[in-house]
Design an enzyme around this catalytic site. Structure first.
Site, mmCIF file in Angstrom:
data_model
loop_
_atom_site.group_PDB
_atom_site.id
_atom_site.type_symbol
_atom_site.label_atom_id
_atom_site.label_comp_id
_atom_site.label_asym_id
_atom_site.label_seq_id
_atom_site.Cartn_x
_atom_site.Cartn_y
_atom_site.Cartn_z
ATOM 1 N N ARG A 116 0.807 -1.241 0.000
ATOM 2 C CA ARG A 116 0.000 0.000 0.000
ATOM 3 C C ARG A 116 0.836 1.287 0.000
ATOM 4 N NH1 ARG A 116 -3.292 -3.258 3.275
ATOM 5 N NH2 ARG A 116 -4.978 -4.047 1.973
ATOM 6 N N LYS A 159 4.763 11.746 -10.657
ATOM 7 C CA LYS A 159 3.998 10.925 -11.605
ATOM 8 C C LYS A 159 4.764 9.621 -11.809
ATOM 9 C CE LYS A 159 1.563 14.254 -14.513
ATOM 10 N NZ LYS A 159 1.378 14.729 -15.904
ATOM 11 N N GLU A 188 13.444 19.770 -22.793
ATOM 12 C CA GLU A 188 12.561 20.067 -21.651
ATOM 13 C C GLU A 188 13.038 21.334 -20.926
ATOM 14 O OE1 GLU A 188 9.790 18.373 -21.252
ATOM 15 O OE2 GLU A 188 10.126 16.354 -22.048
ATOM 16 N N LYS A 241 9.634 23.394 -11.962
ATOM 17 C CA LYS A 241 8.727 22.248 -11.840
ATOM 18 C C LYS A 241 8.187 22.154 -10.417
ATOM 19 C CE LYS A 241 7.494 17.692 -13.161
ATOM 20 N NZ LYS A 241 7.701 16.511 -14.000
ATOM 21 N N GLU A 261 -2.517 17.912 -11.469
ATOM 22 C CA GLU A 261 -2.779 18.424 -12.816
ATOM 23 C C GLU A 261 -4.252 18.685 -13.092
ATOM 24 O OE1 GLU A 261 -0.209 16.732 -15.853
ATOM 25 O OE2 GLU A 261 -1.604 17.370 -17.403
ATOM 26 N N ARG A 278 -0.623 22.806 -13.681
ATOM 27 C CA ARG A 278 0.431 21.827 -14.010
ATOM 28 C C ARG A 278 0.443 21.485 -15.502
ATOM 29 N NH1 ARG A 278 2.538 16.446 -10.615
ATOM 30 N NH2 ARG A 278 4.042 15.827 -12.184
ATOM 31 N N ASN A 321 2.980 20.690 -20.218
ATOM 32 C CA ASN A 321 2.759 19.923 -21.443
ATOM 33 C C ASN A 321 2.982 20.757 -22.704
ATOM 34 O OD1 ASN A 321 2.069 17.641 -19.990
ATOM 35 N ND2 ASN A 321 -0.068 18.274 -19.819
ATOM 36 N N HIS A 348 3.984 19.272 -26.034
ATOM 37 C CA HIS A 348 3.742 17.836 -25.931
ATOM 38 C C HIS A 348 2.522 17.351 -26.706
ATOM 39 C CE1 HIS A 348 6.855 18.107 -22.912
ATOM 40 N NE2 HIS A 348 6.799 16.814 -22.667
ATOM 41 N N HIS A 361 3.659 14.377 -28.709
ATOM 42 C CA HIS A 361 3.132 13.022 -28.505
ATOM 43 C C HIS A 361 2.579 12.447 -29.795
ATOM 44 C CE1 HIS A 361 2.546 13.584 -23.902
ATOM 45 N NE2 HIS A 361 3.674 12.967 -24.164
ATOM 46 N N HIS A 372 11.888 11.115 -27.036
ATOM 47 C CA HIS A 372 10.794 11.961 -26.553
ATOM 48 C C HIS A 372 11.129 13.456 -26.690
ATOM 49 C CE1 HIS A 372 7.584 13.482 -24.033
ATOM 50 N NE2 HIS A 372 8.485 14.051 -23.239
HETATM 51 N N1 NAD Z 1 7.123 10.795 -14.485
HETATM 52 C C1 NAD Z 1 7.212 11.857 -15.231
HETATM 53 O O1 NAD Z 1 6.804 12.965 -14.837
HETATM 54 C C2 NAD Z 1 7.849 11.771 -16.575
HETATM 55 C C3 NAD Z 1 8.156 12.922 -17.302
HETATM 56 C C4 NAD Z 1 8.819 12.804 -18.521
HETATM 57 C C5 NAD Z 1 9.157 11.540 -18.997
HETATM 58 N N2 NAD Z 1 8.829 10.423 -18.268
HETATM 59 C C6 NAD Z 1 9.199 9.082 -18.731
HETATM 60 O O2 NAD Z 1 10.608 9.012 -18.774
HETATM 61 C C7 NAD Z 1 11.001 8.024 -19.717
HETATM 62 C C8 NAD Z 1 12.147 8.566 -20.541
HETATM 63 O O3 NAD Z 1 13.225 8.828 -19.682
HETATM 64 P P1 NAD Z 1 14.714 9.035 -20.230
HETATM 65 O O4 NAD Z 1 14.693 9.975 -21.345
HETATM 66 O O5 NAD Z 1 15.562 9.308 -19.051
HETATM 67 O O6 NAD Z 1 15.035 7.623 -20.906
HETATM 68 P P2 NAD Z 1 15.696 6.266 -20.335
HETATM 69 O O7 NAD Z 1 15.363 6.057 -18.929
HETATM 70 O O8 NAD Z 1 15.306 5.193 -21.305
HETATM 71 O O9 NAD Z 1 17.254 6.552 -20.477
HETATM 72 C C9 NAD Z 1 17.804 6.774 -21.756
HETATM 73 C C10 NAD Z 1 19.014 5.881 -22.021
HETATM 74 O O10 NAD Z 1 20.145 6.388 -21.320
HETATM 75 C C11 NAD Z 1 20.764 5.363 -20.549
HETATM 76 N N3 NAD Z 1 21.379 6.031 -19.407
HETATM 77 C C12 NAD Z 1 20.752 6.574 -18.346
HETATM 78 N N4 NAD Z 1 21.621 7.242 -17.592
HETATM 79 C C13 NAD Z 1 22.825 7.131 -18.157
HETATM 80 C C14 NAD Z 1 24.132 7.610 -17.851
HETATM 81 N N5 NAD Z 1 24.322 8.444 -16.824
HETATM 82 N N6 NAD Z 1 25.141 7.263 -18.652
HETATM 83 C C15 NAD Z 1 24.932 6.466 -19.746
HETATM 84 N N7 NAD Z 1 23.735 6.009 -20.107
HETATM 85 C C16 NAD Z 1 22.690 6.333 -19.323
HETATM 86 C C17 NAD Z 1 19.639 4.434 -20.234
HETATM 87 O O11 NAD Z 1 20.115 3.151 -19.897
HETATM 88 C C18 NAD Z 1 18.856 4.456 -21.540
HETATM 89 O O12 NAD Z 1 19.436 3.594 -22.481
HETATM 90 C C19 NAD Z 1 9.755 7.688 -20.512
HETATM 91 O O13 NAD Z 1 9.281 6.434 -20.106
HETATM 92 C C20 NAD Z 1 8.757 8.775 -20.121
HETATM 93 O O14 NAD Z 1 7.417 8.312 -20.170
HETATM 94 C C21 NAD Z 1 8.201 10.526 -17.081
HETATM 95 ZN ZN ZN Z 2 8.316 15.594 -21.834
#
Ligand code: NAD
Ligand code: ZN
Length: 359
Positions: A121, A143, A185, A227, A237, A241, A245, A248, A252, A265
């Protein structure tokens, strides 16, 4: 070390930003009232680079940590791998006072946060973001979620971390393309909130791309402050908030049409930032010179600013109509009025978007 506070009443927490701070995370969470049994969740890429340092640090602080890794990639942010996390937590008898440490990018942060929000939980979790995108965006704000085969991030919760621990040194190993995607971003924050941040991005391109310590710290801190402020006002949101976006809606749609393969992304968002600024100009909300500044900045960081000619405009419109934010064929957009200020604009007709994209 710099600190940013996310003010959310009893769920408030700190974002700590520093260079070479991974080794002191154990000491820092010692006072959190956690049980000694904790888990580090990561992927093999990140764990091989930084896992041992985090493990050592928490062990020295008296924790008995297990490690859970899931394969590297967005495709593994799903229910099966979530199940794997639960299996490991139960097998190793983590309890209600245990914590999870998410060591990685947004994929690891999202799935770990979701696991923490539902295991027994809800237990504590700590974000240790290692991509720029995660450091300025996904690790802050609570999130969490996993993907469903019928839609990205469709299963999720709001669950705030206890701490966000940003070691900027980890960016040294991040592939350049991933760094740039995270910068999209940061540019977004400049446009929606802070013209000084935008100016800084214009004037310090080389420093930023060379990971100059002060420049990187500044842009991460400023992004987190923005943020944090927005999330404090509207955690779930229901209002402001949604300005996060910006870029986006179109971003998206581009990701959907290209099946998440062609663009990262942040790259899709970069195109969205440019086009949504142009949309704002078509509606006479913003001057063209501001729109051009935004586009020039995106391009100066080597990111795409246009939808490539081989993508059919009609294919972009379909996912936008299906977007969960679209109501009766009319769309909501976040539109800049000038660099540093946006408005939320509802009721934009599809025809209008068709004109924008068809120009
Ligand atoms: N929760 C939220 O508010 C929110 C907001 C934006 C995006 N997201 C989510 O985030 C995800 C994308 O995150 P991301 O862009 O970090 O991608 P990711 O987590 O896939 O990382 C990108 C790549 O970089 C590698 N990597 C990470 N750190 C590294 C480092 N220091 N050195 C070398 N390689 C490294 C990872 O292994 C991966 O291959 C998506 O799933 C998206 O939906 C969530
Ligand atoms: Zn984004």
């Amino acid at each position: 070390m710099e600190k940013v506070r996310v003010e959310l009443g009893e769920r408030s927490y700190d974002i700590a930003i520093g260079f070479h701070i991974l080794d002191s995370i154990g000491e820092t969470i010692k006072s959190f009232g956690l049980s000694p049994r904790i888990a580090i969740v990561s992927n093999p890429t990140v764990f091989s680079l930084y896992g041992e340092r985090v493990l050592d640090s928490v062990r020295k602080a008296g924790f008995n940590a297990i490690t859970i890794t899931i394969p590297d990639g967005e495709g593994y942010k799903d229910i099966q791998w979530l199940q794997h996390i639960y299996d490991e937590l139960l097998k190793h008898k983590l309890d209600r006072s245990s914590a999870l440490i998410a060591l990685g990018g947004g994929v690891i942060g999202d799935i770990t946060g979701f696991a923490a929000s539902t295991y027994m939980r809800g237990i504590s979790y700590i974000q240790v973001p290692t991509t720029l995108l995660a450091q300025v965006d996904s690790s802050v704000g609570g999130k969490t979620g996993v993907n469903h085969k019928l839609g990205k991030n469709m299963i999720g919760t709001f669950w705030q971390p206890r701490l966000v621990w940003v070691d900027t040194e980890t960016l040294k190993t991040l592939p350049q393309r991933e760094l740039l995607a995270g910068l999209a971003e940061v540019i977004k924050y400049g446009v929606i909130w802070d013209n000084e941040l935008f100016d800084f991005l214009e004037n310090n391109r080389n420093k930023i791309l060379n990971l100059d310590r002060d420049a990187i710290t500044y842009i991460i801190k400023r992004s987190c402050e923005i943020k944090a402020e927005v999330v404090s006002k509207d955690e779930r949101e229901s209002g402001i908030r949604s300005i996060l976006n910006y870029g986006h809606t179109i971003g998206h749609a581009i990701e959907t049409v290209t099946e998440y393969k062609r663009y990262l992304h942040g790259e899709a968002v970069a195109i969205g930032i440019c086009l949504e600024a142009r949309l704002s100009n078509m509606l006479n909300f913003i001057d063209m010179n501001q729109v051009l500044r935004i586009k020039t900045l995106i391009e100066s960081y080597g990111m795409p600013s246009e939808i490539p000619a081989d993508i059919d405009i009609n294919n972009i419109l379909t996912p936008m109509q299906l977007d969960k934010k679209a109501v009766a064929g009319e769309l909501k957009f976040i539109l800049p009025e000038r660099i540093g200020a946006v408005r939320i604009h509802k009721g934009i007709k599809m025809e209008f978007i068709r004109n924008l994209l068809g120009e």
